[in-house]
Scaffold this active site. Structure first.
Site, PDB file in Angstrom:
ATOM      1  N   ARG A 129      -6.906   2.412   0.092  1.00  0.00           N
ATOM      2  CA  ARG A 129      -5.586   1.812  -0.148  1.00  0.00           C
ATOM      3  C   ARG A 129      -5.555   1.091  -1.487  1.00  0.00           C
ATOM      4  O   ARG A 129      -4.617   1.276  -2.290  1.00  0.00           O
ATOM      5  CB  ARG A 129      -5.263   0.831   0.988  1.00  0.00           C
ATOM      6  CG  ARG A 129      -4.021  -0.013   0.761  1.00  0.00           C
ATOM      7  CD  ARG A 129      -3.866  -1.075   1.837  1.00  0.00           C
ATOM      8  NE  ARG A 129      -4.970  -2.020   1.856  1.00  0.00           N
ATOM      9  CZ  ARG A 129      -5.082  -3.078   1.056  1.00  0.00           C
ATOM     10  NH1 ARG A 129      -4.150  -3.324   0.148  1.00  0.00           N
ATOM     11  NH2 ARG A 129      -6.116  -3.891   1.136  1.00  0.00           N
ATOM     12  N   ARG A 130      -6.566   0.258  -1.752  1.00  0.00           N
ATOM     13  CA  ARG A 130      -6.612  -0.464  -3.020  1.00  0.00           C
ATOM     14  C   ARG A 130      -6.840   0.476  -4.198  1.00  0.00           C
ATOM     15  O   ARG A 130      -6.201   0.352  -5.244  1.00  0.00           O
ATOM     16  CB  ARG A 130      -7.709  -1.531  -2.964  1.00  0.00           C
ATOM     17  CG  ARG A 130      -7.368  -2.703  -2.064  1.00  0.00           C
ATOM     18  CD  ARG A 130      -8.543  -3.612  -1.837  1.00  0.00           C
ATOM     19  NE  ARG A 130      -8.169  -4.805  -1.057  1.00  0.00           N
ATOM     20  CZ  ARG A 130      -9.002  -5.502  -0.309  1.00  0.00           C
ATOM     21  NH1 ARG A 130     -10.282  -5.151  -0.237  1.00  0.00           N
ATOM     22  NH2 ARG A 130      -8.580  -6.564   0.360  1.00  0.00           N
ATOM     23  N   ARG A 153     -20.031  -9.331  -2.901  1.00  0.00           N
ATOM     24  CA  ARG A 153     -19.244  -8.591  -3.896  1.00  0.00           C
ATOM     25  C   ARG A 153     -19.105  -9.399  -5.186  1.00  0.00           C
ATOM     26  O   ARG A 153     -19.177  -8.845  -6.288  1.00  0.00           O
ATOM     27  CB  ARG A 153     -17.861  -8.252  -3.337  1.00  0.00           C
ATOM     28  CG  ARG A 153     -17.906  -7.265  -2.186  1.00  0.00           C
ATOM     29  CD  ARG A 153     -16.534  -6.766  -1.827  1.00  0.00           C
ATOM     30  NE  ARG A 153     -16.471  -6.307  -0.447  1.00  0.00           N
ATOM     31  CZ  ARG A 153     -15.462  -5.623   0.071  1.00  0.00           C
ATOM     32  NH1 ARG A 153     -14.428  -5.313  -0.691  1.00  0.00           N
ATOM     33  NH2 ARG A 153     -15.471  -5.241   1.324  1.00  0.00           N
TER      34      ARG A 153
END
Length: 298
Positions: A129-130, A153
Site C-alpha cells: 500500500r505504501r 527500522r
C-alpha cells in the site's frame, strides 16, 4: 473476583498499547486484578521475512485469538489494522477505544518530504500500500522491502546511508514516545498516502459467551471511531484485502455524516482505482460496501 488476563504481543509498542487499556480499566475498577500475558505470533517469529511472502492471514493475531478461544486469556488487545475482518464465530470485538492519529509519516535523516528526493532515491517499506502510493507520486523512486518494529527500522535507516527514507504509522511513533529529533518526521497528507484500514485504532476482543469481560470494557468503546473503522474494514473485506493487498482507506466523521475515501490496486494493475462516498454515520457497513462496489465497477 478472578483476575482479568489480557493477551498481547511482546513488542514494546504492543505492550504500551496494552498498558493504555490496563490504565483505563484501573481508573474505572481500581481493585480489579489485571495480568498481561505475552503471546508470540507468526509475524513475530518471521520478523525479517517480507509480509508478501508469508502465505497466512492474521500473522499478528491468530495465536492470540487461539489463546482467547482456549480460555487462557480473557481479553486480547490488537492493533485493529492487523485483525481479520471476518472474526471467528466465538469471538467478538468488545470495544474500540478512541483512535490515535491514523496518518502515515515520512521519516528521513536528510529529506523533509518524499517530494524532495532525487531521482532513483531508495525508500524502504514492506507495505505494498505504501510502496504503490509513493510510486504513484514519484515513479522514479526505488522501493526496497524492510520489516521489523519501529525502533529497528529507525536503526536500519541510520545505519544504511543509501536509504533515503521510510514511511511509518504516526500512531506508533506517538505511542512509543521515542526521540526522533534527529529525523524529519512529516505526516503525509491524504493525497499522498491513504492509511491502512483501521490504522491508529485498537480492538479489544473477547469471547462471545464472556459477557462479564465485555461489560468490563464496553465503556472504553468510542462510537465515532467504531463507525469510521467499520466502514474502512468492510471496504477492505469487500475487495478481498489483507496485509499483502494495496488498499488504503480513511473514514472521517463530521457530525452525523461519514466520509469514506479509498484507493485500491487490483492484482497486476498498474493504475489504482479510487473514490469517495458520503452517508449517515449509522450506515458505516453500507458505505464500506458501496465504495468497494464503486471501485470494482470503475
Amino acid at each position: 473476583m478472578k483476575p482479568l488476563i489480557i493477551g498481547s504481543r511482546g513488542s514494546r509498542l504492543a505492550l504500551i498499547q496494552t498498558q493504555l487499556i490496563v490504565d483505563s480499566l484501573k481508573k474505572e475498577y481500581p481493585l480489579l486484578d489485571i495480568q498481561i500475558r505475552v503471546i508470540k505470533t507468526t509475524g513475530d517469529h518471521l520478523e525479517e521475512q517480507p509480509i508478501r511472502d508469508i502465505d497466512q492471514r492474521g500473522i499478528f493475531t491468530k495465536e492470540i485469538e487461539n489463546k482467547l478461544l482456549e480460555g487462557e486469556i480473557d481479553l486480547a488487545v490488537h492493533s485493529l489494522k492487523d485483525l481479520q475482518v471476518e472474526l471467528h464465530p466465538r469471538l467478538v470485538i468488545a470495544a474500540i477505544p478512541p483512535r490515535e492519529d491514523p496518518r502515515d509519516c515520512w521519516i528521513s535523516l536528510q529529506h523533509p518530504h518524499p517530494s524532495s528526493l532525487q531521482t532513483g532515491a531508495i525508500v524502504v517499506t514492506g507495505s505494498p500500500r505504501r510502496a504503490n502510493q509513493l510510486l504513484r507520486k514519484r515513479p522514479d523512486l526505488r522501493i526496497v522491502p524492510v520489516r521489523g518494529n519501529v525502533e529497528s527500522r529507525l536503526r536500519k535507516l541510520r545505519e544504511n546511508r543509501e536509504w533515503q527514507g521510510t514511511v511509518l504509522a504516526l500512531a506508533g511513533i506517538k505511542r512509543l514516545g521515542i526521540d526522533i529529533s534527529s529525523f524529519f518526521c512529516t505526516p503525509l497528507s491524504m493525497d499522498w498516502m491513504l492509511p491502512a484500514p483501521g490504522q491508529g485504532a485498537l480492538a479489544l476482543q473477547a469471547r462471545v459467551e464472556d459477557k462479564h469481560t465485555q461489560s468490563l470494557v464496553k465503556h472504553l468503546n468510542d462510537f465515532s471511531t467504531a463507525c469510521a473503522v467499520t466502514a474502512e474494514r468492510v471496504f477492505l473485506h469487500e475487495l478481498g484485502g489483507g496485509c499483502r493487498t494495496a488498499v488504503g482507506a480513511r473514514a472521517e466523521v463530521e457530525g452525523s455524516r461519514l466520509i469514506l475515501e479509498g484507493i485500491w490496486w487490483p492484482q497486476q494493475a498498474i493504475e489504482p482505482k479510487e473514490g469517495k462516498v458520503v452517508g449517515e454515520i449509522h450506515r458505516a457497513e453500507e458505505l464500506g460496501k458501496k465504495l468497494a462496489d464503486l471501485l470494482k465497477n470503475l
